[in-house]
Design a protein around this motif. Sequence first.
Motif, PDB file in Angstrom:
ATOM      1  N   LEU A  10       0.491  -1.535   0.268  1.00 45.24           N
ATOM      2  CA  LEU A  10       0.322  -0.044   0.000  1.00 45.24           C
ATOM      3  C   LEU A  10       1.083   1.768  -0.009  1.00 45.24           C
ATOM      4  O   LEU A  10       2.174   0.866   0.837  1.00 45.24           O
ATOM      5  CB  LEU A  10      -0.744  -0.064   1.515  1.00 45.24           C
ATOM      6  N   PRO A  11       0.614   2.204  -0.380  1.00 47.71           N
ATOM      7  CA  PRO A  11       1.164   3.471  -0.731  1.00 47.71           C
ATOM      8  C   PRO A  11       1.451   4.355   1.039  1.00 47.71           C
ATOM      9  O   PRO A  11       0.500   3.734   1.907  1.00 47.71           O
ATOM     10  CB  PRO A  11       0.557   4.341  -1.454  1.00 47.71           C
ATOM     11  N   MET A  35      -2.075   0.018   7.920  1.00 50.24           N
ATOM     12  CA  MET A  35      -0.692   0.797   9.119  1.00 50.24           C
ATOM     13  C   MET A  35       0.008   0.916   8.115  1.00 50.24           C
ATOM     14  O   MET A  35      -0.613   0.798   6.444  1.00 50.24           O
ATOM     15  CB  MET A  35       0.008  -0.393   9.384  1.00 50.24           C
ATOM     16  N   THR A  36       2.019   1.089   7.800  1.00 49.19           N
ATOM     17  CA  THR A  36       2.331   1.541   6.931  1.00 49.19           C
ATOM     18  C   THR A  36       2.785   0.686   6.180  1.00 49.19           C
ATOM     19  O   THR A  36       3.021   0.018   6.551  1.00 49.19           O
ATOM     20  CB  THR A  36       3.384   2.705   7.480  1.00 49.19           C
ATOM     21  N   ASP A 107       8.883   4.772   4.945  1.00 53.20           N
ATOM     22  CA  ASP A 107       7.911   4.139   4.522  1.00 53.20           C
ATOM     23  C   ASP A 107       8.173   2.738   4.018  1.00 53.20           C
ATOM     24  O   ASP A 107       6.862   1.995   3.265  1.00 53.20           O
ATOM     25  CB  ASP A 107       6.724   5.071   3.229  1.00 53.20           C
ATOM     26  N   THR A 108       9.337   2.526   3.939  1.00 53.97           N
ATOM     27  CA  THR A 108       9.323   1.048   4.121  1.00 53.97           C
ATOM     28  C   THR A 108       8.966  -0.351   4.990  1.00 53.97           C
ATOM     29  O   THR A 108       9.472  -0.198   5.797  1.00 53.97           O
ATOM     30  CB  THR A 108      11.395   0.786   3.641  1.00 53.97           C
ATOM     31  N   SER A 109       8.636  -1.394   5.148  1.00 49.96           N
ATOM     32  CA  SER A 109       8.245  -2.203   5.784  1.00 49.96           C
ATOM     33  C   SER A 109       9.076  -3.257   5.609  1.00 49.96           C
ATOM     34  O   SER A 109       9.534  -3.077   4.494  1.00 49.96           O
ATOM     35  CB  SER A 109       6.891  -2.493   5.530  1.00 49.96           C
ATOM     36  N   TRP A 110       9.051  -4.022   6.749  1.00 50.22           N
ATOM     37  CA  TRP A 110       9.942  -5.105   6.557  1.00 50.22           C
ATOM     38  C   TRP A 110       9.590  -6.378   5.239  1.00 50.22           C
ATOM     39  O   TRP A 110      10.617  -7.360   4.872  1.00 50.22           O
ATOM     40  CB  TRP A 110       9.705  -6.151   8.333  1.00 50.22           C
ATOM     41  N   ARG A 156      21.453  -0.075  -4.662  1.00 46.91           N
ATOM     42  CA  ARG A 156      20.703   0.127  -5.788  1.00 46.91           C
ATOM     43  C   ARG A 156      19.134   0.733  -5.114  1.00 46.91           C
ATOM     44  O   ARG A 156      19.044   1.004  -4.110  1.00 46.91           O
ATOM     45  CB  ARG A 156      20.169  -1.886  -6.254  1.00 46.91           C
ATOM     46  N   ASP A 157      17.906   0.876  -6.053  1.00 50.73           N
ATOM     47  CA  ASP A 157      17.454   1.772  -5.462  1.00 50.73           C
ATOM     48  C   ASP A 157      16.555   0.757  -4.953  1.00 50.73           C
ATOM     49  O   ASP A 157      16.061  -0.540  -4.985  1.00 50.73           O
ATOM     50  CB  ASP A 157      16.390   2.375  -6.113  1.00 50.73           C
ATOM     51  N   LEU A 158      15.721   1.061  -3.248  1.00 48.19           N
ATOM     52  CA  LEU A 158      14.526   0.126  -2.667  1.00 48.19           C
ATOM     53  C   LEU A 158      13.826   1.326  -2.463  1.00 48.19           C
ATOM     54  O   LEU A 158      13.818   2.349  -1.716  1.00 48.19           O
ATOM     55  CB  LEU A 158      15.182  -0.836  -1.187  1.00 48.19           C
ATOM     56  N   ARG A 159      12.527   0.706  -2.795  1.00 48.84           N
ATOM     57  CA  ARG A 159      11.444   2.554  -3.139  1.00 48.84           C
ATOM     58  C   ARG A 159      11.523   3.581  -3.164  1.00 48.84           C
ATOM     59  O   ARG A 159      11.578   4.397  -2.553  1.00 48.84           O
ATOM     60  CB  ARG A 159      10.653   1.868  -1.640  1.00 48.84           C
TER      61      ARG A 159
END
Length: 194
Positions: A10-11, A35-36, A107-110, A156-159
């Motif tokens: 989810l955004p 949640m986030t 905003d990165t989740s596990w 590298r890019d993560l989100r």
Amino acid sequence: MSRRLYLGKLPPDTRSEDVSKFFDGYGKIVDCRVMTGFGFVEFENARDAEDALHHFNGKNFMGQNIVVEFAKESRPRREPYEERYGAPVRARRPPGIRIVVSGISRDTSWQDLKDFGREAGNVSFADIDRDTPGQGILEYLNREDADRAVKELDGRDLRGQPVRVNLFEDVSIFLLTGDTFSMFWVAWPRQLPS
């Protein structure tokens, strides 16, 4: 069949009202929690939940393709025997090779972190360090996957944000304070030799 759905990817600015509106027309929603980065929606009817899952999984929601799957059942309550004598002893999982991922967005989740780590190998554990903003941990069962993760994922890019990926070094430190002797672990990232 479950009435509760898990919503992933989810955004970060998603609200419960946005989710309820998105699923409008697929049956009565009795609970919606966001949640986030993820959330849950529970329908009154299991058939409505199944229809929603098949229709919305992978669909665009607020600019992002979301994941919709049946939620895992919550853990059952302890039996009276366990309350009286304690839970059965569980086997510990073997220790893995940890790496630290730094520079991740808030905003990165596990789950996002684990998916990112799977690009280099079999991830056995992932977590976001809420005490150290912008940092997370990935654990691999073998050294080869951990080394590959450092080499392939670093930079590298993560989100949408470039991240640093380094091996995690553990060092025990002994302290003598007053008349007590304490030991604790300190960990810091270590870059692989090029």
